[in-house]
Motif scaffolding. Structure first.
Motif, mmCIF file in Angstrom:
data_model
loop_
_atom_site.group_PDB
_atom_site.id
_atom_site.type_symbol
_atom_site.label_atom_id
_atom_site.label_comp_id
_atom_site.label_asym_id
_atom_site.label_seq_id
_atom_site.Cartn_x
_atom_site.Cartn_y
_atom_site.Cartn_z
ATOM 1 N N GLU A 122 -8.945 10.402 1.784
ATOM 2 C CA GLU A 122 -9.844 11.286 2.518
ATOM 3 C C GLU A 122 -9.077 12.166 3.481
ATOM 4 O O GLU A 122 -9.266 13.378 3.535
ATOM 5 C CB GLU A 122 -10.823 10.441 3.354
ATOM 6 N N MET A 156 -9.553 -4.801 0.273
ATOM 7 C CA MET A 156 -8.582 -4.448 1.305
ATOM 8 C C MET A 156 -7.697 -3.299 0.834
ATOM 9 O O MET A 156 -7.465 -2.330 1.552
ATOM 10 C CB MET A 156 -7.716 -5.662 1.656
ATOM 11 N N TYR A 193 -2.115 1.811 9.247
ATOM 12 C CA TYR A 193 -2.797 2.545 10.293
ATOM 13 C C TYR A 193 -2.815 1.808 11.611
ATOM 14 O O TYR A 193 -3.311 2.313 12.597
ATOM 15 C CB TYR A 193 -4.250 2.825 9.868
ATOM 16 N N TYR A 203 -9.223 11.936 11.664
ATOM 17 C CA TYR A 203 -8.938 10.514 11.816
ATOM 18 C C TYR A 203 -7.683 10.288 12.638
ATOM 19 O O TYR A 203 -7.559 9.310 13.363
ATOM 20 C CB TYR A 203 -8.731 9.851 10.452
ATOM 21 N N ASN A 259 -9.817 0.096 0.226
ATOM 22 C CA ASN A 259 -10.321 0.764 1.424
ATOM 23 C C ASN A 259 -9.239 1.571 2.104
ATOM 24 O O ASN A 259 -9.477 2.667 2.592
ATOM 25 C CB ASN A 259 -10.889 -0.262 2.395
ATOM 26 N N GLN A 260 -8.025 1.021 2.103
ATOM 27 C CA GLN A 260 -6.921 1.759 2.717
ATOM 28 C C GLN A 260 -6.607 3.014 1.923
ATOM 29 O O GLN A 260 -6.417 4.085 2.479
ATOM 30 C CB GLN A 260 -5.681 0.878 2.738
ATOM 31 N N PRO A 304 -13.129 12.696 8.347
ATOM 32 C CA PRO A 304 -11.777 12.352 7.912
ATOM 33 C C PRO A 304 -10.694 13.330 8.354
ATOM 34 O O PRO A 304 -9.532 12.942 8.464
ATOM 35 C CB PRO A 304 -11.899 12.333 6.384
ATOM 36 N N ARG A 332 -15.142 0.695 8.905
ATOM 37 C CA ARG A 332 -15.001 1.198 7.550
ATOM 38 C C ARG A 332 -14.417 0.149 6.634
ATOM 39 O O ARG A 332 -14.862 -0.047 5.519
ATOM 40 C CB ARG A 332 -14.109 2.439 7.517
ATOM 41 N N ILE A 333 -13.383 -0.504 7.113
ATOM 42 C CA ILE A 333 -12.683 -1.440 6.250
ATOM 43 C C ILE A 333 -13.414 -2.773 6.179
ATOM 44 O O ILE A 333 -13.525 -3.379 5.137
ATOM 45 C CB ILE A 333 -11.254 -1.705 6.783
ATOM 46 N N GLN A 374 -3.448 -9.151 8.100
ATOM 47 C CA GLN A 374 -3.922 -7.979 7.367
ATOM 48 C C GLN A 374 -4.005 -6.774 8.290
ATOM 49 O O GLN A 374 -3.588 -5.674 7.942
ATOM 50 C CB GLN A 374 -5.328 -8.274 6.849
ATOM 51 N N ASP A 426 -11.617 -9.728 -2.619
ATOM 52 C CA ASP A 426 -11.061 -9.504 -1.280
ATOM 53 C C ASP A 426 -9.849 -8.600 -1.344
ATOM 54 O O ASP A 426 -9.697 -7.665 -0.568
ATOM 55 C CB ASP A 426 -10.671 -10.839 -0.646
ATOM 56 N N ASN A 482 -17.196 -7.656 5.252
ATOM 57 C CA ASN A 482 -16.041 -8.482 5.522
ATOM 58 C C ASN A 482 -16.108 -8.962 6.966
ATOM 59 O O ASN A 482 -15.344 -8.527 7.820
ATOM 60 C CB ASN A 482 -14.774 -7.668 5.297
ATOM 61 N N SER A 499 -9.231 5.635 2.425
ATOM 62 C CA SER A 499 -9.125 6.256 3.745
ATOM 63 C C SER A 499 -7.993 7.275 3.748
ATOM 64 O O SER A 499 -8.134 8.385 4.257
ATOM 65 C CB SER A 499 -8.864 5.162 4.783
ATOM 66 N N TYR A 500 -6.879 6.894 3.156
ATOM 67 C CA TYR A 500 -5.724 7.772 3.089
ATOM 68 C C TYR A 500 -6.060 9.022 2.276
ATOM 69 O O TYR A 500 -5.752 10.147 2.662
ATOM 70 C CB TYR A 500 -4.554 7.018 2.463
ATOM 71 N N MET A 519 0.601 1.480 -1.455
ATOM 72 C CA MET A 519 -0.559 0.759 -0.904
ATOM 73 C C MET A 519 -1.215 -0.118 -1.944
ATOM 74 O O MET A 519 -2.220 -0.743 -1.680
ATOM 75 C CB MET A 519 -1.584 1.767 -0.388
#
Lengths: 531, 284
Positions: free
Chosen positions: A486, A476, B52, B230, A479-480, B227, B242-243, B46, A472, B249, A483-484, A512
């Protein structure tokens, strides 16, 4: 008049509804209908099994159930088992993931499931075993799957890859029979343009720069280098390898796991790529192109180089222009390096075990039959069936060697998938001959050989997964970060963000939780090596 | 007589609400609802501590706001304009032409949009003729909202105007006559007879629209974005997709869904209250 119209409308609605339901019925009983007709001549009852896997998109418009295909019937015949095939709706990765989740949530499992357990089951195979979903096969395989077991014993690296971290067997894996089958992606260049300009195939980044510039200035090509925007992800490693980094986690020369987009070498790569973008050598729309748009550009001559697969891109581009533009010629080139003579640091490689395979669920009703059925794929006979199909229809034997028939070579997957599974995946070992029957153009063979030349094997991470309780947190954090990464990639590429701020970008990723993520990966790699 | 409907609502709408509890649990499908570990507000935490968070909430709100600001009046204006036209043939033709795009699949519309907005596409050709330079429109964050809402208006304006046209036809002719006698010109008539005449329709539809405000078109954004944009295109639902969902999840996605729904509820109730206060119409 009005009444007639209303009546017609109602009728068409009704038929629509009935039609749909009718389809669903046949989907579920299609398999058993077939098996009924086959058991008629057998004295003893054949065991019945339910088998869940994603039906290939090429078969979807031809049959509703795999049990209707010649291959489906043949397997049941040869293995002496009646199979009721069940197919999830949809064929994209996400749709199949969804279907599996629904299946699990329903609490009723089929006997056998084919799935990409490694990448797509959250928590990986160890979790699937712990959750009580898949059956532990560690005790069963040595005795009840002798052919698979022998192969694994003879190939210890593969044996390592198909086990869980704790050394358990869980799957009848899809395996590629030889290394060369794992390479099928890389940079592709218009060789007829090179001839026109008197250039050699590019080897170094400098060569690439010169070539793209010549494309733009001397041949007036609007988008010298173009490719589908999703390729800006991990696959861009094929270009980045020149700088000894990758667009993903990789293992450096000292055996340490690194995250490519946080390395200094990545900054060097971005500097160069940004230069290419500013000078118009990289397609302006590079962030938003899809497959059709790229194909149009390549085939129309609006592009001079691209990145792609040997079959579905290079192969189809060559075939599309065979008649309309006989001068058109493209071939894959070696992954670029910085200094001439170097061997590419990174590149593309799929895996000998891509994570896909068949497994028994904990609700398997007939373990002995299921083991026997799945082991069949690893016997000689099974290999021939899955790879070559039916003698006389899809292959002929000449001097003791199998050769694909013309009918097979000239057709596409709509025909092939009825007889073989070698075009995609399954519980068998994909023979090396597959590639050369499928990719028959000499340019494709050449491309694969060139792309095979790299050190990616030493630098690519093995298939690893975080521990149960790390998952988990890992998901988490990563993924952040992803994304950043990208977003920033494009910002740097387009010059919206100055590369002077690269350090800030790296420290943002650190904040992060990048170190934790790398640590988790490193531990996973260490555990893999100790299996 | 109402009983079957009541049963339907209780069974299919209210009872399943207990499933929202997965927003407070670490839901694993294989363990099931009741046995999954309780984690309280972990996923909310979270979400709100993500860097973001502010951006996606802002994008969602702005996109919705602009969508209502530009997209809501558009069908009304079209309906008013069509209403003024004398020629029946012209009227019918315009109506048909404008509501056909409604039936085109969203995927096809976005596909068209993508082909029109690339640097070599038609929109850029037109821009060049008007003196602007060619730009890859779907790679520039500041253009995203315009493209998103613009294409939405193009697709929905015709269909949306139908209900207003129906309402317009319900306005009493005598009111117009009375206004003309009082010396009102066409514009004054529109302002004082037509608009008040369709006011109830407008208000009800507006309240419903506001209630959906945070459910900004997820599928369309997923199809359109990449991207490089975004910054303006990433909204709550795409971010959570996405997350959260891509990694199964469920709990994370459920938590944000719950947050979404609560905000929508607050907006809906407030809009209704305001409407009750300032006009005679309201949903309840």
């Amino acid at each position: 008049m009005k009444k007639m119209l209303i009546l017609l409308l109602l009728l068409s609605l009704l038929t629509g509804l009935i039609g749909c339901r009718g389809e669903k019925l046949s989907e579920e009983t299609g398999g058993s209908q077939q098996s009924d007709s086959v058991t008629d001549n057998g004295a003893t009852e054949r065991p019945k099994l339910t088998y869940w896997f994603g039906l290939s998109s090429f078969l979807r418009d031809q049959v509703t159930n795999f049990g209707e295909t010649p291959l489906g019937l043949q397997i049941q015949e040869n293995a002496g088992v009646d199979i009721e095939f069940i197919h999830p709706a949809g064929d994209s990765d996400d749709e199949i993931k969804n279907s599996l989740n629904l299946l699990i949530a329903s609490g009723k499992f089929p006997d056998i499931i084919e799935y990409k357990f490694f990448d797509h089951y959250q928590g990986g195979p160890e979790r699937a075993l712990a959750d009580g979903f898949l059956m532990d096969l560690t005790e069963l395989i040595p005795e009840q799957a002798p052919d698979l077991f022998t192969y694994l014993k003879n190939n210890p690296d593969i044996d390592k890859a198909v086990k869980t971290d704790s050394g358990k067997y869980y799957t009848f894996p899809f395996l590629r029979g030889s290394e060369i089958q794992t390479v099928f992606f890389g940079p592709i260049v218009r060789t007829d343009y090179l001839e026109k300009l008197g250039l050699d195939e590019p080897e170094t980044i400098e060569d690439w720069y010169g070539m793209l510039k010549a494309f733009k200035e001397e041949l007036d090509i609007p988008a010298p280098l173009t490719y589908e925007s999703w390729m800006n992800n991990e696959t861009l490693g094929v270009m980045m390898g020149a700088y000894k980094t990758a667009n993903d986690f990789f293992i450096d020369d000292t055996g340490v796991v690194k995250y490519g987009p946080a390395t200094d070498e990545y900054k060097e790569f971005l500097t160069e790529f940004n230069k290419w973008y500013r000078e118009g050598l990289l397609d302006v729309d590079i962030a938003s192109l899809d497959r059709k748009q790229v194909e149009a550009k390549v085939v129309n001559g609006d592009a001079g180089a691209s990145i792609g697969y040997s079959g579905s891109r290079l192969g189809s581009w060559l075939r599309a222009t065979e008649e309309s533009n006989p001068e058109f010629n493209m071939v894959g080139v070696t992954y670029p390096v910085l200094n001439k003579g170097e061997k590419p640091f990174y590149g593309h490689r799929s895996r000998m075990y891509p994570g896909y395979g068949a497994a028994l669920t904990t609700q398997c009703s007939n373990v002995e039959a299921a083991m026997r059925l799945l082991n069949y794929g690893y016997t000689n006979e099974g290999h021939m069936l899955f790879d070559y199909g039916t003698e006389g229809i899809t292959y002929d034997m000449k001097d003791g060697k199998p050769y694909y028939t013309d009918k097979y070579s000239d057709s596409d997957n709509r025909f092939r998938d009825l007889y073989v599974r070698t075009t995609s995946c399954g519980p068998f070992i994909q023979g090396p001959f597959h590639n050369f029957g499928y990719e028959y153009l000499p340019q494709q063979k050449e491309s694969i050989e060139k792309w095979n030349y790299s050190n990616v094997g030493q630098h690519m991470l093995p298939f690893v997964a975080p521990l149960e309780d790390e998952i988990d947190e890992y998901a988490m954090l990563f993924n952040q970060i992803n994304s950043y990464r990208e977003e920033m990639f494009y910002k740097f590429l387009f010059g919206q963000e100055s590369l002077d701020n690269f350090q800030e970008y790296v420290s943002n990723m650190e904040q992060m939780g990048l170190q934790k993520v790398i640590q988790i990966k490193q531990d996973a790699v260490d555990r893999y090596n100790n299996r | 007589m109402v009983l079957p409907i009541m049963i339907y609502f209780v069974l299919f709408k209210y009872l399943p609400m207990y499933g929202t509890m997965i927003a407070f649990k670490n839901y694993k499908p294989i363990i099931g609802f009741f046995d999954s570990e309780w984690v309280g507000l972990r996923y909310f935490h979270q979400f709100f501590s993500s860097i973001y968070c502010w951006r996606i909430i802002k994008n969602t709100l702005l996109l919705s706001l602009y969508s209502i600001l530009w997209g809501f009046p558009a069908p009304i204006i079209l309906a008013l304009l069509i209403n003024e036209v004398r020629s029946k043939v012209f009227k019918k033709t315009i109506q048909t032409i404008t509501y056909i795009p409604h039936f085109i699949s969203m995927v096809v519309v976005v596909g068209l949009l993508k082909d029109l907005t690339i640097t070599s596409g038609l929109i850029n050709t037109i821009r060049e003729l008007m003196g602007f330079s060619r730009e890859p429109l779907l790679q520039i964050p500041s253009y995203f909202r315009t493209l998103f809402i613009g294409s939405d208006i193009w697709q929905q304006i015709g269909w949306g105007s139908i209900i207003y046209l129906a309402a317009l036809s319900g306005i009493d002719e005598q009111l117009y006559e009375a206004a003309r006698i009082d010396g009102a010109n066409r514009w004054k008539q529109t302002l004082h007879v037509t608009l008040p005449g369709i006011q109830p329709t407008i208000i009800i539809l507006l309240i419903l629209r506001i209630g959906k405000m945070l459910n900004i078109g997820f599928e369309k954004i997923i199809l359109m974005y990449n991207p490089s944009i975004y910054e303006t295109a990433d909204v709550i639902s795409t971010h959570v997709y996405r997350i959260g969902l891509l990694d199964n999840n469920f709990s994370y996605a459920a938590a944000i869904g719950l947050f979404n729904a609560i905000i929508n509820l607050i907006l809906l109730v407030s809009a209704n209250q305001l409407s009750k206060k300032y006009s005679d119409t309201s949903l309840w």
